[in-house]
Design a protein around this motif. Structure first.
Motif, PDB file in Angstrom:
ATOM      1  N   VAL A   1       0.830  -1.207   0.000  1.00 32.39           N
ATOM      2  CA  VAL A   1       0.000   0.000   0.000  1.00 32.39           C
ATOM      3  C   VAL A   1       0.863   1.255   0.000  1.00 32.39           C
ATOM      4  CG1 VAL A   1      -1.740   1.304   1.264  1.00 32.39           C
ATOM      5  CG2 VAL A   1      -1.905  -1.192   1.128  1.00 32.39           C
ATOM      6  N   ARG A   2       1.921   1.273   0.823  1.00 35.32           N
ATOM      7  CA  ARG A   2       2.746   2.478   0.967  1.00 35.32           C
ATOM      8  C   ARG A   2       3.410   2.844  -0.368  1.00 35.32           C
ATOM      9  NH1 ARG A   2       6.780   2.440   5.898  1.00 35.32           N
ATOM     10  NH2 ARG A   2       4.750   1.991   6.875  1.00 35.32           N
ATOM     11  N   ASP A   3       3.821   1.854  -1.121  1.00 33.47           N
ATOM     12  CA  ASP A   3       4.469   2.146  -2.398  1.00 33.47           C
ATOM     13  C   ASP A   3       3.505   2.779  -3.396  1.00 33.47           C
ATOM     14  OD1 ASP A   3       6.826   1.132  -1.467  1.00 33.47           O
ATOM     15  OD2 ASP A   3       6.599  -0.850  -2.412  1.00 33.47           O
ATOM     16  N   ARG A   4       2.224   2.564  -3.180  1.00 30.54           N
ATOM     17  CA  ARG A   4       1.234   3.068  -4.122  1.00 30.54           C
ATOM     18  C   ARG A   4       0.447   4.266  -3.590  1.00 30.54           C
ATOM     19  NH1 ARG A   4       2.186  -2.133  -4.620  1.00 30.54           N
ATOM     20  NH2 ARG A   4       2.032  -3.209  -6.668  1.00 30.54           N
ATOM     21  N   MET A   5       0.860   4.811  -2.465  1.00 33.33           N
ATOM     22  CA  MET A   5       0.106   5.903  -1.832  1.00 33.33           C
ATOM     23  C   MET A   5      -0.076   7.128  -2.735  1.00 33.33           C
ATOM     24  SD  MET A   5      -1.195   5.039   1.010  1.00 33.33           S
ATOM     25  CE  MET A   5      -1.625   6.602   1.741  1.00 33.33           C
ATOM     26  N   PRO A   6       0.947   7.595  -3.468  1.00 33.33           N
ATOM     27  CA  PRO A   6       0.710   8.762  -4.343  1.00 33.33           C
ATOM     28  C   PRO A   6      -0.390   8.502  -5.371  1.00 33.33           C
ATOM     29  CG  PRO A   6       3.060   8.395  -4.043  1.00 33.33           C
ATOM     30  CD  PRO A   6       2.367   7.203  -3.462  1.00 33.33           C
ATOM     31  N   THR A   7      -0.405   7.260  -5.910  1.00 34.69           N
ATOM     32  CA  THR A   7      -1.440   6.920  -6.891  1.00 34.69           C
ATOM     33  C   THR A   7      -2.810   6.862  -6.231  1.00 34.69           C
ATOM     34  OG1 THR A   7       0.161   5.645  -8.164  1.00 34.69           O
ATOM     35  CG2 THR A   7      -2.175   5.225  -8.582  1.00 34.69           C
ATOM     36  N   TYR A   8      -2.877   6.263  -5.050  1.00 36.30           N
ATOM     37  CA  TYR A   8      -4.150   6.169  -4.339  1.00 36.30           C
ATOM     38  C   TYR A   8      -4.697   7.557  -3.989  1.00 36.30           C
ATOM     39  CZ  TYR A   8      -3.186   1.169  -3.843  1.00 36.30           C
ATOM     40  OH  TYR A   8      -2.933  -0.152  -4.099  1.00 36.30           O
ATOM     41  N   ALA A   9      -3.806   8.492  -3.667  1.00 36.29           N
ATOM     42  CA  ALA A   9      -4.254   9.854  -3.347  1.00 36.29           C
ATOM     43  C   ALA A   9      -4.849  10.533  -4.573  1.00 36.29           C
ATOM     44  CB  ALA A   9      -3.097  10.674  -2.799  1.00 36.29           C
ATOM     45  N   GLU A  10      -4.294  10.248  -5.750  1.00 39.92           N
ATOM     46  CA  GLU A  10      -4.818  10.840  -6.970  1.00 39.92           C
ATOM     47  C   GLU A  10      -6.204  10.297  -7.295  1.00 39.92           C
ATOM     48  OE1 GLU A  10      -2.048  10.270 -10.100  1.00 39.92           O
ATOM     49  OE2 GLU A  10      -0.506  11.581  -9.218  1.00 39.92           O
ATOM     50  N   PHE A  11      -6.528   9.088  -6.857  1.00 38.88           N
ATOM     51  CA  PHE A  11      -7.845   8.513  -7.096  1.00 38.88           C
ATOM     52  C   PHE A  11      -8.969   9.381  -6.513  1.00 38.88           C
ATOM     53  CE2 PHE A  11      -6.353   3.789  -7.374  1.00 38.88           C
ATOM     54  CZ  PHE A  11      -5.855   4.046  -8.643  1.00 38.88           C
ATOM     55  N   ILE A  12      -8.648  10.132  -5.450  1.00 41.31           N
ATOM     56  CA  ILE A  12      -9.678  10.902  -4.741  1.00 41.31           C
ATOM     57  C   ILE A  12     -10.333  11.925  -5.659  1.00 41.31           C
ATOM     58  CG2 ILE A  12     -10.019  12.632  -2.913  1.00 41.31           C
ATOM     59  CD1 ILE A  12      -8.129  11.022  -1.195  1.00 41.31           C
ATOM     60  N   GLU A  13      -9.568  12.514  -6.565  1.00 33.00           N
ATOM     61  CA  GLU A  13     -10.119  13.528  -7.453  1.00 33.00           C
ATOM     62  C   GLU A  13     -10.529  12.954  -8.804  1.00 33.00           C
ATOM     63  OE1 GLU A  13      -7.740  17.028  -7.771  1.00 33.00           O
ATOM     64  OE2 GLU A  13      -7.411  17.202  -5.620  1.00 33.00           O
ATOM     65  N   SER A  14     -10.633  11.647  -8.883  1.00 39.88           N
ATOM     66  CA  SER A  14     -11.065  11.020 -10.141  1.00 39.88           C
ATOM     67  C   SER A  14     -12.547  11.275 -10.367  1.00 39.88           C
ATOM     68  CB  SER A  14     -10.768   9.525 -10.117  1.00 39.88           C
ATOM     69  OG  SER A  14     -11.545   8.886  -9.118  1.00 39.88           O
ATOM     70  N   GLU A  15     -12.963  11.201 -11.623  1.00 38.91           N
ATOM     71  CA  GLU A  15     -14.350  11.476 -11.997  1.00 38.91           C
ATOM     72  C   GLU A  15     -15.314  10.504 -11.327  1.00 38.91           C
ATOM     73  OE1 GLU A  15     -17.575  13.265 -13.934  1.00 38.91           O
ATOM     74  OE2 GLU A  15     -15.478  13.929 -13.771  1.00 38.91           O
ATOM     75  N   SER A  16     -14.940   9.233 -11.261  1.00 39.14           N
ATOM     76  CA  SER A  16     -15.855   8.232 -10.697  1.00 39.14           C
ATOM     77  C   SER A  16     -16.040   8.436  -9.199  1.00 39.14           C
ATOM     78  CB  SER A  16     -15.324   6.817 -10.983  1.00 39.14           C
ATOM     79  OG  SER A  16     -14.005   6.676 -10.511  1.00 39.14           O
ATOM     80  N   VAL A  17     -14.979   8.754  -8.461  1.00 36.26           N
ATOM     81  CA  VAL A  17     -15.092   8.977  -7.023  1.00 36.26           C
ATOM     82  C   VAL A  17     -15.932  10.212  -6.737  1.00 36.26           C
ATOM     83  CG1 VAL A  17     -13.820   9.583  -4.924  1.00 36.26           C
ATOM     84  CG2 VAL A  17     -12.951   7.781  -6.437  1.00 36.26           C
ATOM     85  N   LEU A  18     -15.686  11.310  -7.470  1.00 32.54           N
ATOM     86  CA  LEU A  18     -16.407  12.548  -7.202  1.00 32.54           C
ATOM     87  C   LEU A  18     -17.856  12.472  -7.671  1.00 32.54           C
ATOM     88  CD1 LEU A  18     -13.691  15.230  -8.057  1.00 32.54           C
ATOM     89  CD2 LEU A  18     -14.422  14.414  -5.811  1.00 32.54           C
ATOM     90  N   ALA A  19     -18.118  11.739  -8.743  1.00 31.81           N
ATOM     91  CA  ALA A  19     -19.509  11.575  -9.187  1.00 31.81           C
ATOM     92  C   ALA A  19     -20.311  10.810  -8.143  1.00 31.81           C
ATOM     93  CB  ALA A  19     -19.537  10.845 -10.539  1.00 31.81           C
ATOM     94  N   ASN A  20     -19.704   9.776  -7.569  1.00 35.54           N
ATOM     95  CA  ASN A  20     -20.381   9.020  -6.513  1.00 35.54           C
ATOM     96  C   ASN A  20     -20.563   9.878  -5.262  1.00 35.54           C
ATOM     97  OD1 ASN A  20     -21.517   6.555  -5.475  1.00 35.54           O
ATOM     98  ND2 ASN A  20     -19.666   6.337  -4.233  1.00 35.54           N
ATOM     99  N   ALA A  21     -19.552  10.706  -4.943  1.00 33.10           N
ATOM    100  CA  ALA A  21     -19.651  11.600  -3.776  1.00 33.10           C
ATOM    101  C   ALA A  21     -20.762  12.624  -3.965  1.00 33.10           C
ATOM    102  CB  ALA A  21     -18.321  12.303  -3.543  1.00 33.10           C
ATOM    103  N   ARG A  22     -20.905  13.136  -5.173  1.00 36.21           N
ATOM    104  CA  ARG A  22     -21.980  14.095  -5.456  1.00 36.21           C
ATOM    105  C   ARG A  22     -23.345  13.450  -5.239  1.00 36.21           C
ATOM    106  NH1 ARG A  22     -22.480  16.292 -11.504  1.00 36.21           N
ATOM    107  NH2 ARG A  22     -22.881  14.044 -11.785  1.00 36.21           N
ATOM    108  N   SER A  23     -23.453  12.183  -5.626  1.00 35.88           N
ATOM    109  CA  SER A  23     -24.722  11.472  -5.421  1.00 35.88           C
ATOM    110  C   SER A  23     -24.988  11.248  -3.946  1.00 35.88           C
ATOM    111  CB  SER A  23     -24.675  10.142  -6.171  1.00 35.88           C
ATOM    112  OG  SER A  23     -25.850   9.392  -5.948  1.00 35.88           O
ATOM    113  N   LEU A  24     -23.935  10.859  -3.207  1.00 32.98           N
ATOM    114  CA  LEU A  24     -24.102  10.631  -1.765  1.00 32.98           C
ATOM    115  C   LEU A  24     -24.443  11.923  -1.029  1.00 32.98           C
ATOM    116  CD1 LEU A  24     -21.080   8.205  -1.135  1.00 32.98           C
ATOM    117  CD2 LEU A  24     -23.517   7.595  -1.145  1.00 32.98           C
ATOM    118  N   MET A  25     -23.869  13.022  -1.499  1.00 26.96           N
ATOM    119  CA  MET A  25     -24.068  14.317  -0.821  1.00 26.96           C
ATOM    120  C   MET A  25     -25.402  14.942  -1.220  1.00 26.96           C
ATOM    121  SD  MET A  25     -21.464  17.559  -0.868  1.00 26.96           S
ATOM    122  CE  MET A  25     -21.763  19.001   0.144  1.00 26.96           C
ATOM    123  N   GLY A  26     -25.916  14.567  -2.398  1.00 28.34           N
ATOM    124  CA  GLY A  26     -27.180  15.127  -2.860  1.00 28.34           C
ATOM    125  C   GLY A  26     -27.049  16.546  -3.340  1.00 28.34           C
TER     126      GLY A  26
END
Length: 441
Positions: free
Chosen positions: A62-87
């Motif tokens: 996991v630690r070796d991939r942390m920079p990549t995992y952090a970039e996932f947060i601003e991905s379209e799929s994560v934010l689209a799902n967050a927008r739905s959860l937030m309403g």
């Protein structure tokens, strides 16, 4: 730039510093009151790889991939799902601009910071992104057989205060910036200001020493106490040396020359009253010391200014008064302007030496007659008001004197005498040194 110059600028233009400080303080508070407030809320997630059985290998995976995992947060799929959860109807691009993800050093923790216009909205956005990440991120890492797992270890709560600076901090920053701006303005005005406001300024602009400060009487005539002889014996007042034109006469190197050369004083049209005071005082002192003296008025205004001092007859030798030549005696050239030859002829007709000390108030280029006298003068004593003289005018006068082949013997600064013989030198003059003050005492 010396420390003396620095503190001189502060002392002279302190009001610029105060103005800058107050303007900076009020401006910062005003800006803080109109800028929209934002609130920050943070949530923290822990990443792991439970399918990797060895805990050490799991942590390293996991630690070796942390920079990549952090970039996932601003991905379209994560934010689209967050927008739905937030309403919310806001776009994913808008949400991305209000989200910041930071990997904690040497850990498998990611801190999500959300900014919003209200406290609860900031907390809702941070929590929605954390939940969405737990649902979407594992499939982004490995769609067929997800290895990554995300757990919220610290949920976001609504902040109690906005993320901006406090009013006190804003005021401190604004005051400091304003004070700095005021200091810079004071230094620049001290260097480039158009007016010479002190003795130091006058000396620098004319490139000559200020020999004395002369009080110019307001009004015509004078009484016996104002004569050069009486001023010479005046006592010290308020700890300041009592002065006389005799002291200036001696300090300018004019004393001890016997019966010659003749002292010729020229009063220009510019600020004639101040120049006439200096001229008549020196001429009367010269006559009292036994030297023949000639006063020259270049126009009617200068003549009036000189004649207003007719009561200043030297007490020591009442009959030996300065000779006054007016414009009628030498304005013979075309246009009523004399020439160098005309000046020489005038001096020969007066049966005297042509060695000159010219008393002139700048700008010299305002009067051709004065320039003609300066051109044949060996030395020039420049008279100028202490307050209100322009630096450029003094520089121009000094340049014209040099171009005429003459030299500046010194400068006499003049101030109006508004409070009578007992007046001390006004504190507002702001002297950086204290030449002898002479004149009305």
């Amino acid at each position: 730039m010396t420390s003396a110059f620095f503190f001189s600028a502060i002392r002279r233009y302190w009001y610029l510093l105060i103005a800058g400080l107050m303007i900076g303080a009020f401006a910062s508070v005003a800006v803080g009151s109109v800028v929209p407030k934002t609130y920050d809320a943070t949530a923290q997630i822990l990443l792991s790889a439970p399918k990797v059985t060895d805990p050490t290998d799991s942590s390293l995976y996991v630690r070796d991939r942390m920079p990549t995992y952090a970039e996932f947060i601003e991905s379209e799929s994560v934010l689209a799902n967050a927008r739905s959860l937030m309403g919310t109807d806001e776009s994913t691009a808008f949400l991305a601009s209000h989200i910041d993800a930071r990997v904690e050093v040497s850990t498998v923790l990611i801190t999500i910071t959300a900014s919003w216009s209200d406290p609860q909205g900031a907390a809702d956005l941070a929590n929605a992104v954390a939940r969405s990440y737990a649902e979407v991120a594992p499939r982004l890492d490995n769609r067929d057989d997800p290895i990554l797992r995300s757990d919220t270890v610290e949920a976001a709560v609504a902040p109690n205060a906005d993320a901006g600076l406090s009013p006190m901090a804003l005021m401190t920053i604004g005051s400091t910036a304003g004070l700095t701006a005021g200091l810079i303005a004071a230094l620049l005005w001290r260097i480039y200001g158009p007016y010479a406001r002190t003795i130091e300024d006058i000396g620098e602009s004319a490139d000559a020493e200020v020999l004395a400060v002369v009080s110019v009487p307001l009004g015509r005539g004078a009484h016996s106490a104002d004569s050069p002889a009486s001023r010479h014996s005046s006592p010290r007042k308020r700890g300041r040396a009592g002065g006389s034109f005799a002291a200036l006469y001696s300090g300018a190197g004019l004393a001890g020359q016997g019966a010659g050369p003749r002292l010729v004083v020229v009063v220009s049209t510019v600020d004639g009253a101040h120049a006439a005071t200096v001229g008549w005082g020196l001429a009367a002192t010269s006559a009292a010391s036994g030297q023949r003296c000639l006063l020259v008025a270049v126009d009617a205004a200068a003549r009036t200014a000189l004649e207003s001092h007719a009561g200043w007859t030297p007490a020591a030798k009442p009959g030996n008064v300065p000779q006054l030549l007016t414009s009628d005696a030498f304005n013979t050239a075309e246009g009523g302007v004399t020439t160098v030859d005309g000046v020489n002829m005038l001096l020969r007709s007066a049966a005297g030496s042509k060695d000159l000390v010219v008393i002139a108030a700048p700008p010299l280029d305002a009067d051709a007659n004065t320039r003609a006298f300066v051109q044949i003068a060996g030395q020039t004593l420049l008279a100028t008001p202490l307050r209100g003289s322009r630096r450029e005018t003094l520089r121009t006068a000094a340049q014209l004197i040099g171009q005429a082949g003459a030299s500046i013997l010194g400068v006499v600064a003049t101030i109006p005498d508004v409070s009578g013989p007992q007046a001390a030198l006004p504190a507002e003059v702001g002297l950086e040194s204290e030449p002898e003050r002479i004149g009305a005492r």
